[in-house]
Design a protein around this motif. Structure first.
Motif, mmCIF file in Angstrom:
data_model
loop_
_atom_site.group_PDB
_atom_site.id
_atom_site.type_symbol
_atom_site.label_atom_id
_atom_site.label_comp_id
_atom_site.label_asym_id
_atom_site.label_seq_id
_atom_site.Cartn_x
_atom_site.Cartn_y
_atom_site.Cartn_z
ATOM 1 N N MET A 123 0.144 -18.779 -6.516
ATOM 2 C CA MET A 123 -0.575 -17.502 -6.585
ATOM 3 C C MET A 123 -0.546 -16.957 -8.022
ATOM 4 O O MET A 123 0.502 -16.993 -8.666
ATOM 5 N N THR A 124 -1.689 -16.437 -8.487
ATOM 6 C CA THR A 124 -1.738 -15.942 -9.861
ATOM 7 C C THR A 124 -1.214 -14.498 -9.933
ATOM 8 O O THR A 124 -1.150 -13.806 -8.915
ATOM 9 N N THR A 125 -0.900 -14.080 -11.150
ATOM 10 C CA THR A 125 -0.438 -12.700 -11.344
ATOM 11 C C THR A 125 -1.527 -11.721 -10.914
ATOM 12 O O THR A 125 -1.261 -10.698 -10.290
ATOM 13 N N LYS A 126 -2.780 -12.082 -11.240
ATOM 14 C CA LYS A 126 -3.895 -11.202 -10.894
ATOM 15 C C LYS A 126 -3.990 -11.017 -9.373
ATOM 16 O O LYS A 126 -4.208 -9.909 -8.878
ATOM 17 N N GLU A 127 -3.792 -12.121 -8.654
ATOM 18 C CA GLU A 127 -3.833 -12.034 -7.184
ATOM 19 C C GLU A 127 -2.715 -11.124 -6.669
ATOM 20 O O GLU A 127 -2.936 -10.298 -5.785
ATOM 21 N N MET A 128 -1.529 -11.270 -7.265
ATOM 22 C CA MET A 128 -0.390 -10.436 -6.836
ATOM 23 C C MET A 128 -0.677 -8.960 -7.115
ATOM 24 O O MET A 128 -0.347 -8.091 -6.305
ATOM 25 N N VAL A 129 -1.320 -8.692 -8.249
ATOM 26 C CA VAL A 129 -1.642 -7.306 -8.602
ATOM 27 C C VAL A 129 -2.638 -6.730 -7.589
ATOM 28 O O VAL A 129 -2.474 -5.615 -7.089
ATOM 29 N N TYR A 130 -3.679 -7.513 -7.244
ATOM 30 C CA TYR A 130 -4.670 -7.055 -6.258
ATOM 31 C C TYR A 130 -4.008 -6.772 -4.907
ATOM 32 O O TYR A 130 -4.305 -5.779 -4.235
ATOM 33 N N ILE A 131 -3.119 -7.675 -4.494
ATOM 34 C CA ILE A 131 -2.443 -7.522 -3.197
ATOM 35 C C ILE A 131 -1.618 -6.230 -3.182
ATOM 36 O O ILE A 131 -1.712 -5.421 -2.254
ATOM 37 N N ALA A 132 -0.841 -6.023 -4.253
ATOM 38 C CA ALA A 132 -0.004 -4.818 -4.346
ATOM 39 C C ALA A 132 -0.869 -3.564 -4.423
ATOM 40 O O ALA A 132 -0.571 -2.539 -3.793
ATOM 41 N N LEU A 133 -1.974 -3.676 -5.177
ATOM 42 C CA LEU A 133 -2.877 -2.531 -5.360
ATOM 43 C C LEU A 133 -3.471 -2.090 -4.023
ATOM 44 O O LEU A 133 -3.537 -0.893 -3.717
ATOM 45 N N PHE A 134 -3.886 -3.045 -3.219
ATOM 46 C CA PHE A 134 -4.504 -2.672 -1.945
ATOM 47 C C PHE A 134 -3.472 -2.189 -0.926
ATOM 48 O O PHE A 134 -3.776 -1.310 -0.115
ATOM 49 N N ALA A 135 -2.266 -2.757 -0.965
ATOM 50 C CA ALA A 135 -1.209 -2.238 -0.083
ATOM 51 C C ALA A 135 -0.955 -0.769 -0.455
ATOM 52 O O ALA A 135 -0.820 0.098 0.408
ATOM 53 N N ALA A 136 -0.949 -0.494 -1.783
ATOM 54 C CA ALA A 136 -0.728 0.879 -2.258
ATOM 55 C C ALA A 136 -1.894 1.784 -1.855
ATOM 56 O O ALA A 136 -1.699 2.917 -1.407
ATOM 57 N N LEU A 137 -3.124 1.256 -1.981
ATOM 58 C CA LEU A 137 -4.306 2.045 -1.627
ATOM 59 C C LEU A 137 -4.264 2.464 -0.149
ATOM 60 O O LEU A 137 -4.565 3.616 0.194
ATOM 61 N N ILE A 138 -3.867 1.523 0.703
ATOM 62 C CA ILE A 138 -3.801 1.846 2.138
ATOM 63 C C ILE A 138 -2.702 2.885 2.380
ATOM 64 O O ILE A 138 -2.857 3.780 3.209
ATOM 65 N N GLY A 139 -1.621 2.788 1.603
ATOM 66 C CA GLY A 139 -0.577 3.808 1.679
ATOM 67 C C GLY A 139 -1.107 5.174 1.244
ATOM 68 O O GLY A 139 -0.835 6.194 1.891
ATOM 69 N N VAL A 140 -1.895 5.188 0.171
ATOM 70 C CA VAL A 140 -2.460 6.453 -0.325
ATOM 71 C C VAL A 140 -3.412 7.052 0.723
ATOM 72 O O VAL A 140 -3.430 8.266 0.941
#
Ligand code: BTN
Length: 182
Positions: free
Chosen positions: A1-18
């Motif tokens: 998995m690339t760093t970019k993919e990890m960032v997207y995954i974390a970003l969307f988990a955070a977005l759903i939290g927001v």
């Protein structure tokens, strides 16, 4: 998995939290609230695609399980994952995967109505078909009563399906799905 993919995954988990900060609409007759978080689930699938979409929801659920208050009303913890909302919440990664899978399939001939249809099929109907029977079993009511009761979510969920599709189609040039198909 690339760093970019990890960032997207974390970003969307955070977005759903927001999205969980938006107050839920509790329904007296059913122990599961109306929440804006399903918008994030559908968006994760149709913007990120199947792999990252599903993983962002897996991460979201792991964070809830370890106690982060990411659900509406500041709820979290393992107990939520065995409560009336359990089936809905646990269906989210599968729903995001299915949405992502079919959006990737139609990527070269992307059309708003197709993304709306995919969101409604998997982000609304599929989630209800898993969530409502589980809610019924956990609350000791009939599966039929659970399914009928959960129709209350349909209008709002269909609206969220349209909003998620509009956003995903608008953002399609910057979607990570686009990068994969280049
Ligand atoms: C919770 O925060 O406990 C509820 C999570 C599940 C909510 C379900 S998902 C499908 C349906 N649409 C909604 O707006 N609420 C339910």
């Amino acid at each position: 998995m690339t760093t970019k993919e990890m960032v997207y995954i974390a970003l969307f988990a955070a977005l759903i939290g927001v999205l969980g900060i938006i107050p839920p609409i509790p329904l007296g007759f059913i122990p599961v609230p109306i929440t804006a978080q399903t918008l994030g689930v559908m968006l994760a699938g149709c913007f990120l695609g199947r792999k990252m979409g599903a993983l962002s929801l897996v991460l979201f659920i792991v964070l809830i399980a370890i106690g982060l208050p990411l659900l509406t009303g500041g709820r979290g913890g393992f107990s939520v994952l065995v409560g009336p909302s359990a089936g809905y919440i646990l269906s989210w990664p599968i729903a995001a995967y299915l949405i992502g899978y079919f959006v990737e399939k139609i990527w070269s001939k992307l059309a708003l109505w197709k993304v709306i249809a995919i969101n409604i099929l998997f982000g609304v109907i599929f989630v209800s078909l898993i969530g409502a029977p589980v809610m019924a079993i956990i609350t000791n009511t009939s599966v039929w009563a659970g399914l009928v009761g959960s129709t209350v979510f349909l209008p709002g969920d269909c609206l969220k399906a349209v909003i998620a599709a509009v956003i995903a189609v608008q953002l399609n040039p910057v979607s990570p799905i686009e990068e994969k198909t280049k």
